[in-house]
Design a protein around this motif. Structure first.
Motif, PDB file in Angstrom:
ATOM      1  N   VAL A  39       0.305  -1.135   0.238  1.00  0.00           N
ATOM      2  CA  VAL A  39       0.016   0.039   0.091  1.00  0.00           C
ATOM      3  C   VAL A  39       0.596   1.251  -0.222  1.00  0.00           C
ATOM      4  O   VAL A  39       0.740   2.266  -0.622  1.00  0.00           O
ATOM      5  N   ARG A  79       2.896   1.660  -3.178  1.00  0.00           N
ATOM      6  CA  ARG A  79       1.759   2.108  -4.107  1.00  0.00           C
ATOM      7  C   ARG A  79       0.969   3.273  -4.852  1.00  0.00           C
ATOM      8  O   ARG A  79       0.917   4.044  -5.436  1.00  0.00           O
ATOM      9  N   TYR A  80       0.952   3.895  -2.808  1.00  0.00           N
ATOM     10  CA  TYR A  80       0.041   5.335  -3.358  1.00  0.00           C
ATOM     11  C   TYR A  80       1.403   6.307  -2.277  1.00  0.00           C
ATOM     12  O   TYR A  80       0.391   7.057  -1.995  1.00  0.00           O
ATOM     13  N   ASP A  92     -10.347   5.934   3.970  1.00  0.00           N
ATOM     14  CA  ASP A  92      -8.711   6.382   2.921  1.00  0.00           C
ATOM     15  C   ASP A  92      -7.949   4.742   2.376  1.00  0.00           C
ATOM     16  O   ASP A  92      -8.243   3.895   1.793  1.00  0.00           O
ATOM     17  N   TYR A 143      -7.615   1.701  -0.590  1.00  0.00           N
ATOM     18  CA  TYR A 143      -7.108   1.599  -0.977  1.00  0.00           C
ATOM     19  C   TYR A 143      -6.219   0.073  -1.221  1.00  0.00           C
ATOM     20  O   TYR A 143      -5.611  -1.333  -1.930  1.00  0.00           O
ATOM     21  N   ASP A 170      -8.669  -1.340  -3.469  1.00  0.00           N
ATOM     22  CA  ASP A 170      -7.952  -1.662  -5.145  1.00  0.00           C
ATOM     23  C   ASP A 170      -7.443  -2.590  -5.627  1.00  0.00           C
ATOM     24  O   ASP A 170      -7.007  -3.072  -6.626  1.00  0.00           O
TER      25      ASP A 170
END
Length: 640
Positions: free
Chosen positions: A578, A581-582, A596, A600, A603
């Motif tokens: 996570v 990726r973000y 949030d 994440y 997704d």
């Protein structure tokens, strides 16, 4: 589904849209509306009547935006030819200012307040009303008002004299007020002659104009929002984009001989793409209840039903058999209800604190029936994962028994072709079937006694308030029953002191949540007992059959979120994914808002880069399981 549109509307020059001189414009408008359900626009997709009507109504709303500005655009003279790209951008700007796009388009409040601020009532009528309806002139000190105090009483008198008040408890818009402004009727009077659409709006607040609120005591505390609509006033990107899509269909309309907005004007749609993205929000799914709340919720529902259900129903039916006003409870109360605390039919509390104290003491039989209806709906919703609309439509015929097993017969709301819904049978635990048979008994007995009932299992008994008959049933109101249940058992609160008032959408996730939390907290055994499952793998198969993949993915993400937030070693690899990726650090991840983090993780589950699945194995007590949290692209796994 039959709906009609009255095209006899007044334009800026005083002519009617249906006059001969406006026949060309009217023909274009009709073609544009018909296009919304025509294969030229929809292709091979076959929608049901409700979906088609909704699409047409969106087109009507767009047309009404411009018709309300007929004078600005000189529509009687030029049709829609004077609309520019900037005007289209202005429309989309208006569209995205409110979470309810229809309210943004029509902007009803200025019409109402502007008119009521100017009305006058002669002294003779005022004096007559002071004698016949003195409540019109009672205003509490410090009350919120949209007009001056003096003009508020004048406006109330005008509304009363012109028949713009209705009883607050009447119809689908039942409220806590003695009298409420008939909003749709008033708007029809003010602007109905200029627009094509229905002037009905949700949450149209008119402070000081609705009369004499009585104490309904709907909830003890503020509700934890069940989705982001309650906390965020921005428009939903899904709703706004749907309007924009319909607006863009004017290009297709021009190709089929219905020129309204020009292609040049519609360039404003493309120019407003960034505006839509910046001004709108993603529409959130319903939030998942915390584990401890979901666990206690189902346990309390089962306990209340088993301990009190039969006694409550039998006592109510005994009162119905006597046919007298139930307030005195003129029947012998069984030991279960005496232990529960029942002494009266309904509450006469003057304050919220007194009412909710009585509720938790079990004082009022009617409130306990509300809690029972809520308990049964929680049991059914949790163990069968049915939608609210499906639950509310159940009848006695929905309970199917075959060779000792029970099934729920229902019409799938989201699996239909036009108006023909798919009829299916779904397995149902015995406890849920028994509870539904109890509700069916209420309906059958009331019908036998000659009382009015519609036959749906979750229809609510009459409270006896302002009714000529004390017994019978009205439309289901499970939201109220869930609220009563939540306040009776004082379900948990969040960090802001807001209570988790359960909703049917959340119940669909409860059972799956308890399964995935089993490794850390236990609690699945009781549910397996009620389902008749000897192995955890049978329970998981039941979950995957009863709950859609999308909902199950949301549950997995919600459970995993709690482990991520507390830095549990079982999800270390997933947490790192996570962050990568973000673009987050672990510290940032741990303090992110919960929704949030869920988004994440969801997704990653949807893309297949991560997975959360049960792993079954033979243990000392037979089949057992643990939850495995996997990061697939790294070929690593951590066990929960």
């Amino acid at each position: 589904m039959n709906r009609s549109i009255d095209f006899n509307k007044t334009l800026e020059d005083g002519s009617s849209l249906t006059d001969t001189q406006n026949s060309g414009l009217l023909e274009c408008i009709k073609k544009f509306l018909c296009l919304q359900t025509h294969p030229a626009l929809t292709g091979a997709v076959v929608n049901n009547a409700k979906t088609e009507a909704s699409r047409v109504m969106l087109a009507v709303h767009i047309l009404d935006y411009f018709l309300l500005r007929s004078e600005q655009f000189r529509i009687a003279e030029f049709g829609f030819e004077l609309v520019t790209p900037d005007d289209v951008i202005g429309f989309i700007d208006v569209l995205t200012t409110n979470r309810r796009p229809k309210a943004s388009i029509y902007d009803p409040m200025p019409y109402i307040i502007g008119h009521l601020d100017s009305v006058r009532v002669d002294s003779v009528d005022l004096e007559s009303l002071r004698e016949s309806a003195p409540y019109l002139f009672v205003l509490e000190e410090g009350a919120e008002l949209v007009l001056s105090r003096e003009q508020t009483t004048t406006a109330r008198a005008w509304l009363k004299l012109n028949d713009f008040y209705v009883p607050g408890h009447s119809g689908a818009e039942s409220t806590e007020y003695r009298l409420r402004v008939a909003r749709q009727r008033l708007l029809e009077f003010l602007i109905g002659g200029r627009v094509l659409g229905e002037l009905r709006f949700v949450e149209l607040d008119l402070p000081g104009l609705d009369i004499a609120p009585y104490q309904a005591f709907t909830r003890e505390l503020t509700q934890v929002p069940v989705n982001n609509f309650d906390d965020d006033d921005r428009a939903s990107i899904e709703f706004s984009s749907t309007y924009v899509t319909v607006l863009n269909s004017m290009k297709v309309a021009r190709q089929h001989g219905a020129p309204l907005l020009s292609d040049a004007a519609l360039e404003g749609v493309e120019a407003s793409t960034i505006l839509v993205k910046e001004r709108t929000k993603q529409r959130s799914r319903f939030t998942t209840l915390p584990f401890h709340v979901a666990n206690e919720l189902l346990g309390n529902a089962i306990t209340f039903y088993l301990e009190n259900g039969e006694a409550l129903v039998e006592t109510y039916l005994a009162l119905a058999s006597k046919g007298e006003h139930p307030e005195a409870l003129g029947v012998d109360l069984p030991a279960e209800l005496r232990r529960l605390g029942v002494t009266t039919w309904t509450s006469s509390a003057d304050s919220a604190s007194e009412f909710f104290s009585q509720l938790r003491n079990g004082t009022n039989l009617f409130n306990m029936l509300e809690v029972l209806w809520g308990s049964i709906a929680i049991i059914l919703g949790s163990l069968t994962a049915r939608r609210l609309s499906e639950i509310e439509d159940l009848t006695a015929a929905s309970i199917v028994e075959d060779r000792g097993a029970y099934y729920l017969a229902l019409d799938l709301r989201k699996a239909n072709v036009r108006d023909h819904r798919k009829r299916v049978l779904r397995p149902m635990p015995g406890i849920a079937a028994d509870a539904l048979k109890m509700l069916a008994k209420v309906s059958a007995k009331l019908q036998q006694l000659g009382y009015k009932t519609g036959g749906r299992l979750f229809e609510m008994p009459y409270s006896g308030w302002l009714r000529e008959t004390y017994f019978g049933t009205c439309q289901p109101d499970l939201a109220r029953c869930f609220d009563r249940f939540s306040d009776y058992f004082q379900t948990g609160v969040d960090e802001h002191g807001r209570r988790y008032y359960v909703r049917a959408h959340q119940l669909r996730r409860n059972f799956a949540m308890l399964f995935f939390w089993n490794g850390s907290f236990g609690g699945i055994e009781v549910l397996r007992y009620f389902l008749g499952h000897s192995k955890p793998s049978m329970t998981y198969r039941y979950i995957t059959e009863a709950i859609s993949g999308k909902v199950l993915r949301r549950v997995k993400a919600s459970v995993t979120k709690d482990l991520v937030k507390r830095d549990d070693c079982s999800v270390e690899s997933l947490s790192q994914l996570v962050c990568e990726r973000y673009g987050l650090t672990l510290d940032e991840l741990h303090i992110l808002p919960e929704q949030d983090v869920i988004a994440y993780i969801e997704d990653l589950l949807e893309s297949g880069e991560a997975d959360v699945e049960p792993e079954f194995f033979n243990g000392p007590n037979g089949e057992e399981y643990r939850i495995v949290y996997k990061v697939k692209r790294r070929d690593s796994a951590a066990n929960g």
